[in-house]
Design a protein around this motif. Sequence first.
Motif, mmCIF file in Angstrom:
data_model
loop_
_atom_site.group_PDB
_atom_site.id
_atom_site.type_symbol
_atom_site.label_atom_id
_atom_site.label_comp_id
_atom_site.label_asym_id
_atom_site.label_seq_id
_atom_site.Cartn_x
_atom_site.Cartn_y
_atom_site.Cartn_z
ATOM 1 N N TRP A 77 -8.671 7.226 4.094
ATOM 2 C CA TRP A 77 -8.146 8.544 4.460
ATOM 3 C C TRP A 77 -9.222 9.619 4.345
ATOM 4 O O TRP A 77 -9.195 10.612 5.079
ATOM 5 N N LEU A 137 0.846 -1.193 0.000
ATOM 6 C CA LEU A 137 0.000 0.000 0.000
ATOM 7 C C LEU A 137 0.878 1.239 0.000
ATOM 8 O O LEU A 137 1.782 1.365 0.828
ATOM 9 N N LEU A 145 -2.042 0.466 -4.653
ATOM 10 C CA LEU A 145 -2.386 -0.744 -3.908
ATOM 11 C C LEU A 145 -2.144 -1.935 -4.834
ATOM 12 O O LEU A 145 -2.854 -2.121 -5.823
ATOM 13 N N PHE A 186 0.664 5.379 0.320
ATOM 14 C CA PHE A 186 -0.180 6.529 0.639
ATOM 15 C C PHE A 186 0.712 7.736 0.884
ATOM 16 O O PHE A 186 1.882 7.605 1.258
ATOM 17 N N LEU A 245 -8.872 0.284 2.244
ATOM 18 C CA LEU A 245 -7.494 0.757 2.099
ATOM 19 C C LEU A 245 -7.409 1.900 1.082
ATOM 20 O O LEU A 245 -6.541 2.769 1.187
ATOM 21 N N ILE A 246 -8.304 1.891 0.124
ATOM 22 C CA ILE A 246 -8.308 2.940 -0.894
ATOM 23 C C ILE A 246 -8.981 4.212 -0.380
ATOM 24 O O ILE A 246 -8.510 5.325 -0.632
ATOM 25 N N THR A 282 -4.506 7.379 -0.838
ATOM 26 C CA THR A 282 -3.860 6.157 -1.309
ATOM 27 C C THR A 282 -3.416 6.374 -2.750
ATOM 28 O O THR A 282 -4.214 6.767 -3.598
#
Length: 316
Positions: free
Chosen positions: A243, A17, A259, A19, A239-240, A256
């Motif tokens: 934020w 990942l 990924l 970011f 995860l995407i 992100t």
Amino acid sequence: MTQPVHTDPALRHDMLLLFDITDGNPNGDPDADNQPRQDLETNQGLATDGSVKRKIRDTIALAAQAAGLDLSRYRIFIEAGESLNPRLEESYTANGFDLETAEDAEDSDTAAAKSKSRKGARKVLPAGDAETALAWLHNRYFDLRMFGGVLGTGNTPSLGKTRGPLQVGFARSISPITPEQHTITRVAKARQTEARHGEIGNKWTIPYGLYAVRLHYSASRGEKTGVSSDDLRLLYDTLIMMWDHTSSAARADMATQGLFVFTHPNAFGAAPADALLRLVTITPRDEQRPPRSFTDYEVVVDHAKVPEAVTLTRLV
């Protein structure tokens, strides 16, 4: 419809990942006046595994709701301000197991057991009942199902601990970071006796940082905790997007930027995780100028060296 291989819980997955953050603090150190965490030898920025998992915990229910899934499977066990023991005890009562104190039969004749009985012994469940209670917790709480946890506390010693299938490492910035301290003034007074000019404080930021973190999913552990393909799909979505849903004044501009999921053909794996994740290289385009955006880096994947049995899926 064929299930994408990267959402198959019966297969091993290794993830990278990426970011970034602009003019913010990705993970402050409370022992250092909340300065951004840093490798003191290389000056690279760090963010703990706990900080990454906290963002996942805070977002996964929103992702499940948006996907129209059963929210009862996406509760979070570790939440700020919530006590854990009552939640663990609920796994007993919900399955009809007695929570009243009882001595362990194996040491009932010992002096220790007698002392234990006077204070109130903890209930010890038969192995089959303990597995039922543990499965109930796994099905109810996403973070226990994915991350694991210590559960044998209070009145539930039979639950022991559970090892989650998803392991999250520390995030590390690609380039050194330069923490900056900013003086701020608080003008709103809580009491009339406070100074009229307000109070002076400070906050820490970095101008820019691109971070990489490795995540590893074990199919054998996932089978034990009941991970589903929906769980993995929501994990990637989270995860995407996480934020955007966990932003604050210190983390207003995070995103992100990559990924990568390496999926193996089975639960054991076809190649070491490190060898696979190193096939993704991130380098600054200009070593003489400090990076200030993701476009200041070049991300290259060496597809020729990805083993034939391994499937690489780039989601961002």
